[in-house]
Design an enzyme around this catalytic site. Structure first.
Site, PDB file in Angstrom:
ATOM      1  N   ASP A 151      24.684  70.929  24.859  1.00  0.00           N
ATOM      2  CA  ASP A 151      24.497  70.400  26.209  1.00  0.00           C
ATOM      3  C   ASP A 151      25.812  70.368  26.990  1.00  0.00           C
ATOM      4  O   ASP A 151      26.704  69.585  26.666  1.00  0.00           O
ATOM      5  CB  ASP A 151      23.898  68.991  26.090  1.00  0.00           C
ATOM      6  CG  ASP A 151      23.739  68.293  27.419  1.00  0.00           C
ATOM      7  OD1 ASP A 151      23.648  68.991  28.448  1.00  0.00           O
ATOM      8  OD2 ASP A 151      23.692  67.052  27.430  1.00  0.00           O
ATOM      9  N   ASP A 184      24.581  73.373  34.164  1.00  0.00           N
ATOM     10  CA  ASP A 184      24.118  72.456  33.123  1.00  0.00           C
ATOM     11  C   ASP A 184      23.058  73.088  32.224  1.00  0.00           C
ATOM     12  O   ASP A 184      21.929  73.313  32.650  1.00  0.00           O
ATOM     13  CB  ASP A 184      23.557  71.206  33.818  1.00  0.00           C
ATOM     14  CG  ASP A 184      23.106  70.136  32.857  1.00  0.00           C
ATOM     15  OD1 ASP A 184      23.372  70.254  31.646  1.00  0.00           O
ATOM     16  OD2 ASP A 184      22.474  69.172  33.316  1.00  0.00           O
TER      17      ASP A 184
END
Length: 389
Positions: A94, A277
């Protein structure tokens, strides 16, 4: 000199390590299938932005509070191991957070019972750091404690790596997630205070030559996606990488020039910010701008989401994100996704709660990243983009 290092990475070094990622069903899809999504979205509007630009997040003694994070749409997971002998976990790599954490055997929450959990007593290299942690997210909370152990990512080994062990996890997002834990790849400034991030530890221990990693995310296939450390494999992208400097070093945040459709500006009219992201599959933006786009593509509100006629995927124009004077078109086939279970087509644009009167900010998730191979260069504080193959 740094430029030569990047050229060396592109040329492929012996230390290139590629970790396969599997595309799995997102929490959003799982909740939708079970008829739980409408209530979930009502209770948990996407307000990650609330703390994104805040510099006042304090660290209370013995507790570390994280900026809000919403794990509703994570769909790419990979495997790591922790401990000696190794215990296996499925994690999301992530770029929107900085910590590594997994469930522990001490957690009896429903979310922990349905996932693999770490047993410290089964690892000869585990050390308890003696610090309690609390991580608060837009879709739930995790509380537990900080430990350290040997973490293996493919052929890479990070010894003495700090990581969180959950003792309690609340929220349906964690209960219904396919992944066990999170491996954060953002900057140390948003990590738990007093810890070293995985990427910095790998660099410090000479496991990688530079703090650089890259993602290739496949569009439709379950397999084929990879995150690579220590080098780049050119077969995953076309042409040259276009480098974009970061505007701040916490999230992977860059300047976005504008958003256009058929040459007309429909978002970010005076320039704005964007966060790149891997931790969300959506394209998040301010509510007014997203409403304008939904009006443009004739999207209709339905059970807290927006649906579009499926035949529009072939007819609607590209939406173009201009970054550092380079156009990155996102076609309708990408920003409208078809759900195989109900044959509905959904917009991947979603608004962020306007809880702060700050600069306009967008979050470019996997919808964008499936189209563009992305290099994250922490050493030079920049991102490289190129058309994915």
């Amino acid at each position: 000199m740094k430029w030569l290092v990047i050229l060396g990475l592109v040329a492929l070094s012996d230390c290139l390590v590629m970790i396969p990622l599997t595309k799995v069903k997102s929490v959003r899809e799982s909740l939708r299938e079970k008829g739980l999504l409408k209530n979930f979205l009502k209770e948990h509007p996407y307000n990650m932005i609330q703390n994104l630009l805040s510099k006042n997040s304090s660290h209370v003694q013995k507790f570390s509070y994280q900026p809000l994070r919403n794990y509703l749409d994570m769909v790419y997971v990979g495997n790591i191991s922790i401990g000696t002998p190794p215990q296996q976990f499925s994690v999301v790599f992530d770029t929107g957070s900085s910590d590594l954490w997994v469930p522990s055997i001490y957690c009896k929450s429903k979310a922990c019972v349905t996932h693999r959990s770490f047993n410290p007593s089964h690892s000869s290299t585990f050390h308890d750091r003696g610090k309690s942690i609390k991580l608060e997210y837009g879709s739930g909370k995790m509380s537990g404690f900080l430990g350290q152990d040997t973490v293996r990512i493919g052929q890479l080994t990070s010894t003495g790596q700090a990581f969180g062990l959950s003792k309690e996890e609340t929220g349906k997002a964690f209960e219904h997630a396919i992944f066990d834990g999170i491996l954060g790849l953002a900057y140390p400034s948003i990590a738990i205070k007093g810890t070293t991030t995985v990427i910095d530890n790998l660099k410090k221990q000479d496991q990688i030559s530079e703090p650089v990693f890259a993602f290739y995310l496949s569009s439709d296939k379950e397999e084929g996606s990879v995150v690579m450390f220590g080098g780049l494999d050119k077969k995953y992208y076309k042409g040259d990488l276009k480098w974009v400097p970061l505007t701040q070093t916490s999230y992977w945040q860059i300047a976005l020039d504008r958003i256009t459709c058929r040459g007309r500006v429909i978002g970010c009219p005076r320039g704005c910010q964007a966060i790149v992201d891997t931790g969300t599959s959506m394209l998040h933006g301010p509510s007014k701008a997203v409403a304008k786009i939904h009006s443009l593509i004739n999207a209709k509100h339905f059970e807290k989401e927006y649906v579009v006629p499926c035949n529009a995927r072939k007819a609607l124009p590209d939406i173009v994100f201009t970054i550092n004077n380079v156009d990155y078109p996102v076609p309708a086939q990408a920003y409208i996704r078809k759900n195989a279970n109900n044959n509905r087509c959904y917009s991947t644009f979603e608004d962020i709660m306007d809880t702060l009167n700050q600069r306009e900010i967008w979050i470019l998730g996997d919808v964008f990243l499936r189209l563009y191979f992305t290099v994250y260069d922490e050493g030079q504080n920049r991102i490289g983009l190129a058309q994915a193959t």
